[in-house]
Design an enzyme around this catalytic site. Sequence first.
Site, mmCIF file in Angstrom:
data_model
loop_
_atom_site.group_PDB
_atom_site.id
_atom_site.type_symbol
_atom_site.label_atom_id
_atom_site.label_comp_id
_atom_site.label_asym_id
_atom_site.label_seq_id
_atom_site.Cartn_x
_atom_site.Cartn_y
_atom_site.Cartn_z
ATOM 1 N N HIS A 154 3.191 -7.022 4.401
ATOM 2 C CA HIS A 154 1.814 -6.658 4.722
ATOM 3 C C HIS A 154 1.473 -6.997 6.159
ATOM 4 C CE1 HIS A 154 0.281 -5.673 0.690
ATOM 5 N NE2 HIS A 154 1.200 -6.531 0.275
ATOM 6 N N GLU A 183 2.131 -11.764 5.600
ATOM 7 C CA GLU A 183 1.197 -11.085 6.487
ATOM 8 C C GLU A 183 1.762 -11.233 7.890
ATOM 9 O OE1 GLU A 183 -1.259 -9.354 5.606
ATOM 10 O OE2 GLU A 183 -1.929 -10.052 3.647
ATOM 11 N N GLU A 240 -1.627 0.204 8.101
ATOM 12 C CA GLU A 240 -0.790 -0.827 7.491
ATOM 13 C C GLU A 240 0.294 -0.205 6.638
ATOM 14 O OE1 GLU A 240 -1.175 -4.731 4.533
ATOM 15 O OE2 GLU A 240 -2.900 -3.416 4.853
ATOM 16 N N HIS A 268 0.831 -1.215 0.000
ATOM 17 C CA HIS A 268 0.000 0.000 0.000
ATOM 18 C C HIS A 268 0.863 1.262 0.000
ATOM 19 C CE1 HIS A 268 -3.128 -2.901 0.633
ATOM 20 N NE2 HIS A 268 -2.467 -3.333 1.681
#
Length: 326
Positions: A208, A290, A153, A116
């Site tokens: 992430h 993750e 995030e 992101h």
Amino acid sequence: MSYDSESSNPDSRSRRVRGRALVALAALAPTALAGWLVWQAMSSPGGQDNKPPKVLPLPSHSAPSALPGAGTATVTVTASSPPSGGPGTPSAPAASKSGSGVGPLAGKTVVIDPGHNPNNFRHTEEINEPVDIGTNKKECDTTGTETNDGYTEAEFTLDVSHRIRAILEKQGAKVVFTQDGNRTFGPCVDERARIGNQAKADAVVSVHADGADEGQRGFHVILPAKVKGGAADTAPIVGPSRELGVRIAGKFAQDTGMNASNYVGDGTALDVRSDLGGLNLSTVPKVFIECGNMRDSRDSALLKSADWHQKAAQGIADGIMAFLNG
């Protein structure tokens, strides 16, 4: 996670298997999990939220910063158009740095993909535009998730990525970023893959954190499935990507003490996906990690801790080094 929408919206990452019963293996102590994953590594051959996240000050691009609240499935589809840069994709180059060229990773190139962009939420129209991921079309990107108290995030991934870069450069590697908070939005998922491909990277890791429900805890590494369609053909990278992922999972568990996800991967800390453009379009070994669930109170306490960020970065870097050093 919250990668291109591919990971945390209801049509994709919300595949997070919300109702999946916990398996016994997920309850193993971190040391037991680490031992199993390290053994695998040595023996192997080869809830996205749509509301704008609260924007917190970005960490320094030159050094890690203190944080607030520290505390194999085959898919075949008909041919489609090759990926583009995505609608309105900015032309800013990827941020990159070269290593010293001296050390065990001299001559190696690693691409780190901080998931992101902290500016994405200001450009929702642009990031919602679809781009070609080979098997179909998906949104350019998403805003990413956040903790319940607004730690994003996007900030998490940048801070951990800076720390990974510092570790790898000391080993002599050249480290390339897909973005460093210096773009208006994006890059789109197809461009993120293209940056790794054009760099001829020896390894690519997309960093992430997930946005699952309270009580869903732990980390997992996402591996590419065997996918062929349009510009996507992952057959050459499935094997080496799995080896990269196994090594990262083992080292991450060992260095952070975190358990494998109790809601994805059946306690193995590994998840194979065919719906992520960042993996489908890659031509070099690539995985996603993750690092934990930002919406779980216990995981989020770790994800907001600068000390834990350093452990997470070390685990990811150690896994990359183990993969590159064979």
